[in-house]
Design a protein around this motif. Structure first.
Motif, PDB file in Angstrom:
ATOM      1  N   UNK A  57     -13.233   3.257  12.696  1.00 52.58           N
ATOM      2  CA  UNK A  57     -11.796   3.588  12.749  1.00 52.58           C
ATOM      3  C   UNK A  57     -10.956   2.324  12.587  1.00 52.58           C
ATOM      4  N   UNK A  66      -7.666   2.874  -4.229  1.00 51.08           N
ATOM      5  CA  UNK A  66      -7.544   2.037  -3.054  1.00 51.08           C
ATOM      6  C   UNK A  66      -8.833   2.054  -2.240  1.00 51.08           C
ATOM      7  N   UNK A  67      -9.406   3.260  -2.097  1.00 56.56           N
ATOM      8  CA  UNK A  67     -10.608   3.353  -1.269  1.00 56.56           C
ATOM      9  C   UNK A  67     -11.799   2.676  -1.936  1.00 56.56           C
ATOM     10  N   UNK A  97      -5.958   6.069   5.495  1.00 56.74           N
ATOM     11  CA  UNK A  97      -6.690   4.980   6.128  1.00 56.74           C
ATOM     12  C   UNK A  97      -6.424   4.946   7.639  1.00 56.74           C
ATOM     13  N   UNK A  98      -5.183   5.223   8.000  1.00 59.36           N
ATOM     14  CA  UNK A  98      -4.764   5.094   9.395  1.00 59.36           C
ATOM     15  C   UNK A  98      -5.180   6.306  10.216  1.00 59.36           C
ATOM     16  N   UNK A 152     -11.511  -0.930  -1.416  1.00 58.91           N
ATOM     17  CA  UNK A 152     -11.904  -1.257  -0.055  1.00 58.91           C
ATOM     18  C   UNK A 152     -13.424  -1.300   0.063  1.00 58.91           C
ATOM     19  N   UNK A 156      -7.220  -2.477   7.994  1.00 63.24           N
ATOM     20  CA  UNK A 156      -7.020  -2.784   6.580  1.00 63.24           C
ATOM     21  C   UNK A 156      -5.684  -2.232   6.103  1.00 63.24           C
ATOM     22  N   UNK A 157      -5.404  -0.968   6.480  1.00 66.03           N
ATOM     23  CA  UNK A 157      -4.143  -0.352   6.056  1.00 66.03           C
ATOM     24  C   UNK A 157      -2.957  -1.134   6.611  1.00 66.03           C
ATOM     25  N   UNK A 195     -10.752   0.691   8.967  1.00 66.52           N
ATOM     26  CA  UNK A 195      -9.875   1.468   8.084  1.00 66.52           C
ATOM     27  C   UNK A 195      -8.416   1.223   8.450  1.00 66.52           C
ATOM     28  N   UNK A 196      -8.112   1.390   9.755  1.00 67.03           N
ATOM     29  CA  UNK A 196      -6.730   1.233  10.201  1.00 67.03           C
ATOM     30  C   UNK A 196      -6.242  -0.190  10.030  1.00 67.03           C
ATOM     31  N   UNK A 237       0.850  -1.201   0.000  1.00 66.81           N
ATOM     32  CA  UNK A 237       0.000   0.000   0.000  1.00 66.81           C
ATOM     33  C   UNK A 237       0.885   1.250   0.000  1.00 66.81           C
ATOM     34  N   UNK A 285      -2.347  -4.419   4.788  1.00 63.89           N
ATOM     35  CA  UNK A 285      -1.894  -4.347   3.398  1.00 63.89           C
ATOM     36  C   UNK A 285      -0.582  -3.605   3.212  1.00 63.89           C
TER      37      UNK A 285
END
Lengths: 341, 294
Positions: free
Chosen positions: B104, B196-197, A9-10, B200, B110-111, B107-108, A1, B114
């Motif tokens: 939250x 990317x989003x 995202x984070x 997702x 997943x990041x 999202x986190x 990524x 990956x």
């Protein structure tokens, strides 16, 4: 990524942790080197026909003005850390010089509030963690041998002590062992001592808290081991049986080695959880006999006047304790990660 | 077939194991059943110095209220002491905390799952340290800033604090879950031109629910069972059920209304019973997710 999408995202999660976990640690650190302002004293001269006398009174207005202007208090450096309620350097030094032997020194040291809390917390963690894991292992073995139909309900009831709110679970036990509760009266009858009260003595209180700890944390060990038992390689068991291994040999040489990695994981989680033991002490009303580091902080915060600085200093010491406790794991994870790359 | 080899346990072992299990089940279940039963009695029966069977026969309950069961404890707690208000607050806090921390966290997580860079590992390691810190140590850091900013006492403050305290665990759990979803899935979507989003949202979100539900259960338990944060950060009127119960211990025990506390204990436990009943499978799989995979 990509870095960019990782960042977005984070962001929400990281922001929440930065503002409400990392920043409070800094806030605790700062707070712990400030003490509340002392009261402003003013000298009032009152004159009468017999002459003038000077008297000192507390200047309420000036005091509250000062407290509003600088809510942190005055800077005192490491003074709070070394005072009697925390590291108690002076008292420890005196005790070290005067103590007759190590045992005497130890009992003197644990009479100091911080060391008392520390010794309870460590004892609790050191006893509850292995006991809960062992008990959980045997329950898992037992449930694994049950017919399928009975397993579901057994697991259901076994989960309860862990799932239920710690404050509530501890209260339920506390009421039962009360000197008028069903278990308390039962114990009095068995031991033939109608005045027996588990709440009255320090060792009894410790034992009761530890029993609660084992009761509430062995379901976790049970569930993890139970899941582990489902993945025991059946062909190894089969071949061991063909080679004539007894039931104990199978358990000892195949099942237990299979479960060892789970045990390290579980011990880590349980040590983290047991080190923060708090609610049972509130439920058992045990502050007089046993304090943990968490309940020590809670007591400072929930008193009539909140002792923010004192609580902050204890918090910093607790966080240092957590990091020390975790350091083997952190180092190992770090090395594993290095090897992977 | 395999049973023929040697699966028959000797009798003594069977007896030993089963009696041990029965003993454990008694230890695990009896306290709850006893308290639930006792909450419909008066104090003199539930705490009976003279004869423990009073709690079963309900001698004093019949003498005091004329019935075999009484709901005085529940009436006192829910109506007189306004426990319903605490229940409402708990509902708000728990629902909001679970929703926000899952948003939250997915999202986190997943990041983190990956990303192959070193900082992803660092985030997880720091999260582990955060996970190990007792919440009460953080609370002592919140109080002064919250007083100064006038944030103390309100429900949203507690919610966001609980979300933050929840994050480390949620991140760990969801990261390991997302790692099990094959990377090819979202990458092929990106080859087809998704950002990317979008990948997702279109590809990952439809398949992530089992993991999210399991994680959500644990977020629920953390928020529902919390005492340290809600007791210190909420004012009297916004108190949730657990600190409200702790308040009963301080004040009503002296008034002889310990049965208020007993009935609120049962009220707090009942939803958890239902939860375990419906989601037992998810709870078990969630507890073991990290462990069995190593």
């Amino acid at each position: 990524m990509k870095h960019r999408s990782f960042f977005w995202f984070m962001l929400p999660s990281a922001l929440a942790m930065l503002v409400f976990i990392a920043a409070p640690i800094v806030s605790v650190l700062i707070q712990s080197v400030y003490a509340p302002h002392e009261q402003v004293i003013k000298v009032v001269e009152s004159c009468s026909i017999f002459g003038c006398t000077e008297s000192t009174t507390v200047d309420q207005d000036a005091t509250s003005a000062l407290r509003d202007a600088e809510p942190l208090g005055r800077f005192v450096g490491s003074q709070i850390y070394t005072d009697r309620n925390h590291l108690a350097t002076e008292e420890i030094a005196v005790a070290w010089q005067e103590a007759e032997g190590f045992g005497d020194f130890f009992s003197k040291a644990t009479n100091l509030p911080f060391y008392g809390a520390m010794s309870f917390t460590l004892t609790y963690t050191a006893v509850v963690t292995p006991m809960a894991i062992i008990l959980g292992f045997f329950i898992a073995l037992g449930v694994n041998g049950l017919p399928k139909l009975l397993r579901g309900p057994t697991i259901f009831f076994s989960l309860l002590p862990m799932i239920v709110t710690p404050l509530v679970g501890a209260l339920i036990l506390f009421w039962m062992i009360d000197s008028r509760g069903v278990l308390g009266v039962g114990l009095q009858n068995i031991l033939g001592d109608p005045t027996l009260s588990l709440k009255a003595s320090t060792p009894m209180m410790w034992v009761t808290l530890i029993v609660y700890g084992i009761w509430s944390s062995c379901p976790f060990a049970f569930v993890v081991y139970y899941a582990g038992l489902q993945t025991v390689p059946q062909d190894s068991i089969e071949s061991a049986k063909l080679d004539g291994a007894s039931r104990w040999q199978q358990t000892w040489h195949i099942v237990i080695p299979h479960l060892v990695p789970l045990t390290t994981f579980m011990a880590l989680i349980k040590i983290m959880d047991n080190f923060r033991v708090f609610e049972p002490i509130v439920s058992f009303n045990a502050e007089a006999h046993a304090q943990s580091l968490s309940s020590f902080i809670y007591n400072d915060l929930s008193g009539e006047t909140q002792l923010l600085s004192s609580a902050a200093a204890t918090s910093v010491l607790t966080i240092i304790g957590v990091v020390i406790l975790l350091s083997p794991v952190l180092v190992r994870t770090w090395r594993d990660y290095g090897n992977q790359r | 077939m395999s049973a023929s080899i040697q699966d028959q346990k000797p009798l003594y072992l069977k007896v030993l194991i089963n009696s041990f299990l029965v003993l454990w089940l008694l230890m695990a279940a009896f306290p709850f059943l006893w308290t639930a039963w006792g909450s419909f009695k008066v104090e003199a029966d539930f705490f009976s110095k003279a004869d423990w069977t009073n709690a079963l026969t309900g001698v004093m309950t019949i003498a005091e209220s004329g019935e075999y069961f009484t709901t005085d404890g529940y009436h006192g707690a829910w109506v007189q002491e306004e426990f319903w208000r605490a229940a409402m607050n708990t509902l708000i806090v728990v629902v909001a905390t679970v929703c926000i921390s899952l948003t939250f966290g997915t999202l986190g997580g997943y990041a983190l799952a990956r990303s192959a860079y070193r900082y992803a590992f660092w985030v997880l390691l720091i999260a582990l340290v955060f996970r190990a810190m007792p919440p009460i140590t953080l609370v002592s850091g919140y109080l002064l800033p919250f007083f100064e900013l006038n944030m103390w006492g309100h429900l949203p403050t507690s919610i966001i604090v609980l979300v933050a305290i929840n994050q480390p665990f949620t991140l760990w759990m969801l990261t390991s879950f997302f790692k099990n979803i094959p990377q090819e899935l979202d990458e092929s979507a990106m080859v087809d031109g998704c950002t990317r989003f979008q990948a997702f949202r279109r590809v990952i979100i439809p398949v992530m629910w089992p993991g999210v539900i399991t994680t959500g259960l644990f977020s629920f338990l953390l928020a529902y069972n919390d005492f340290a944060v809600t007791a210190m950060l909420l004012n009297e009127e916004n108190k949730t059920m657990v600190p409200k119960l702790a308040g009963f211990l301080g004040t009503t025990q002296t008034k002889g209304n310990v049965m208020f506390a007993v009935s609120s204990v049962v009220s707090i436990t009942a939803p958890l019973f239902v939860l375990v009943m419906f989601f037992q499978r998810q709870i078990v799989s969630g507890l073991t997710a990290g462990a069995v995979k190593g």
